[in-house]
Design an enzyme around this catalytic site. Structure first.
Site, PDB file in Angstrom:
ATOM      1  N   GLY A  28     -21.247-106.520  -9.079  1.00 32.53           N
ATOM      2  CA  GLY A  28     -20.471-105.426  -8.934  1.00 32.53           C
ATOM      3  C   GLY A  28     -21.065-104.087  -8.937  1.00 32.53           C
ATOM      4  O   GLY A  28     -22.378-104.161  -8.703  1.00 32.53           O
ATOM      5  N   ASN A  29     -20.490-102.885  -8.902  1.00 34.58           N
ATOM      6  CA  ASN A  29     -21.122-101.729  -8.865  1.00 34.58           C
ATOM      7  C   ASN A  29     -20.259-100.792  -9.928  1.00 34.58           C
ATOM      8  O   ASN A  29     -19.346-101.004 -10.413  1.00 34.58           O
ATOM      9  CB  ASN A  29     -21.237-101.130  -7.470  1.00 34.58           C
ATOM     10  CG  ASN A  29     -19.893-101.034  -6.801  1.00 34.58           C
ATOM     11  OD1 ASN A  29     -19.071-100.251  -7.176  1.00 34.58           O
ATOM     12  ND2 ASN A  29     -19.556-101.848  -5.772  1.00 34.58           N
ATOM     13  N   ARG A  30     -20.910 -99.788  -9.967  1.00 36.09           N
ATOM     14  CA  ARG A  30     -20.397 -98.640 -11.176  1.00 36.09           C
ATOM     15  C   ARG A  30     -19.193 -97.596 -10.423  1.00 36.09           C
ATOM     16  O   ARG A  30     -18.940 -96.812 -11.146  1.00 36.09           O
ATOM     17  CB  ARG A  30     -21.494 -97.764 -11.491  1.00 36.09           C
ATOM     18  CG  ARG A  30     -22.433 -98.585 -12.574  1.00 36.09           C
ATOM     19  CD  ARG A  30     -23.434 -97.815 -13.063  1.00 36.09           C
ATOM     20  NE  ARG A  30     -24.746 -98.572 -13.732  1.00 36.09           N
ATOM     21  CZ  ARG A  30     -24.420 -99.351 -14.860  1.00 36.09           C
ATOM     22  NH1 ARG A  30     -23.328 -99.223 -15.505  1.00 36.09           N
ATOM     23  NH2 ARG A  30     -25.515 -99.877 -15.364  1.00 36.09           N
ATOM     24  N   SER A  31     -18.898 -98.018  -9.303  1.00 32.47           N
ATOM     25  CA  SER A  31     -18.027 -97.006  -8.835  1.00 32.47           C
ATOM     26  C   SER A  31     -16.444 -97.040  -9.716  1.00 32.47           C
ATOM     27  O   SER A  31     -15.999 -98.161 -10.212  1.00 32.47           O
ATOM     28  CB  SER A  31     -17.489 -97.474  -7.422  1.00 32.47           C
ATOM     29  OG  SER A  31     -16.471 -96.481  -6.834  1.00 32.47           O
TER      30      SER A  31
END
Ligand code: C5P
Length: 221
Positions: free
Chosen positions: A29-32
């Site tokens: 995933g990512n931190r958005s």
């Protein structure tokens, strides 16, 4: 109140960040956070638009008066965007879409094995949704907006990306040390295919959202 300059328009906004599963309990995933996309959805609704918000894994509450379509992966986000974009006047791709996903999804939880090194994770490319909807316009005159984060040569890299993606506007977030627009981080410049450059000073995400809609409205006329 805001001027209803998006009244009668249908706009689609993607927000959040995709999660690409490895097995039933793990993902890449990512931190958005989804905050910029949600601000875009809220401000468009306040300006009179019918809004479809394609929300990838955001913990934020559904904005009032907005159709929220929850998605998980890039492939699901693509399906939802393509469907909603069919009758949209504008599409704003604010979501952080994973460029790659694991080649294999393990139906059972991946286990560590005694005395064995872990298996490497092989990745495959995800579809580039922004490039796809920009190339295959669902409607003539549809305005398509992308986002990009650049650390250096913001304008040159942004221009190249705008061309590569084929969208009408690209919001370039300057991350890291600012050289072009002063000392603050996270300033944005909105690049247009018409050569326009709209600098948005460091400030709340609503302010950037309003500028994006101003530029979209200009191009919808
Ligand atoms: O190529 P890059 O990831 O920098 O492009 C960012 C822009 O492209 C964002 O608007 C993002 O939503 C969109 N994107 C996409 N599909 C991908 C990767 C990015 O639509 N697979």
């Amino acid at each position: 109140g805001a001027e209803p300059d998006l009244k009668g328009r249908h706009v689609v906004v993607s927000a959040g960040g995709t999660r690409e599963p490895l097995d039933p309990v793990r993902f890449l995933g990512n931190r958005s956070s989804g905050k910029q996309g949600y601000a875009l959805a809220r401000t468009a609704a306040a300006r009179g638009a019918r809004v479809t918000l394609i929300a990838a894994n955001s913990a934020l509450p559904d904005p009032a008066g907005v159709d929220v379509v929850p998605v998980g992966t890039a492939v699901q986000l693509r399906e939802a965007v393509l469907q909603a974009a069919a009758d949209a006047d504008a599409v704003v791709m604010a979501a952080a879409v994973a460029d790659f996903r694991p080649a294999v999804y393990a139906a059972g939880k991946i286990k560590k094995k005694d005395g064995q090194e872990p298996e490497p994770i092989t990745l495959v490319r995800n579809p580039d949704i922004l490039a796809e909807i920009s190339t295959e316009r669902a409607r003539p005159g549809q305005v398509i907006v992308g986002f990009a984060a650049e650390t250096d040569d913001v304008l040159a890299n942004g221009r190249a990306k705008l061309k590569r993606k084929g969208c009408d506007l690209l919001v370039v977030n300057e991350v890291g040390e600012s050289r072009t627009f002063g000392s603050e981080e996270n300033e944005a410049v909105v690049l247009g295919t018409d050569g326009s450059e709209t600098a948005v000073p460091h400030g709340p995400k609503e302010a950037l959202a309003e500028t994006v809609w101003d530029l979209v409205v200009e191009r919808l006329r």
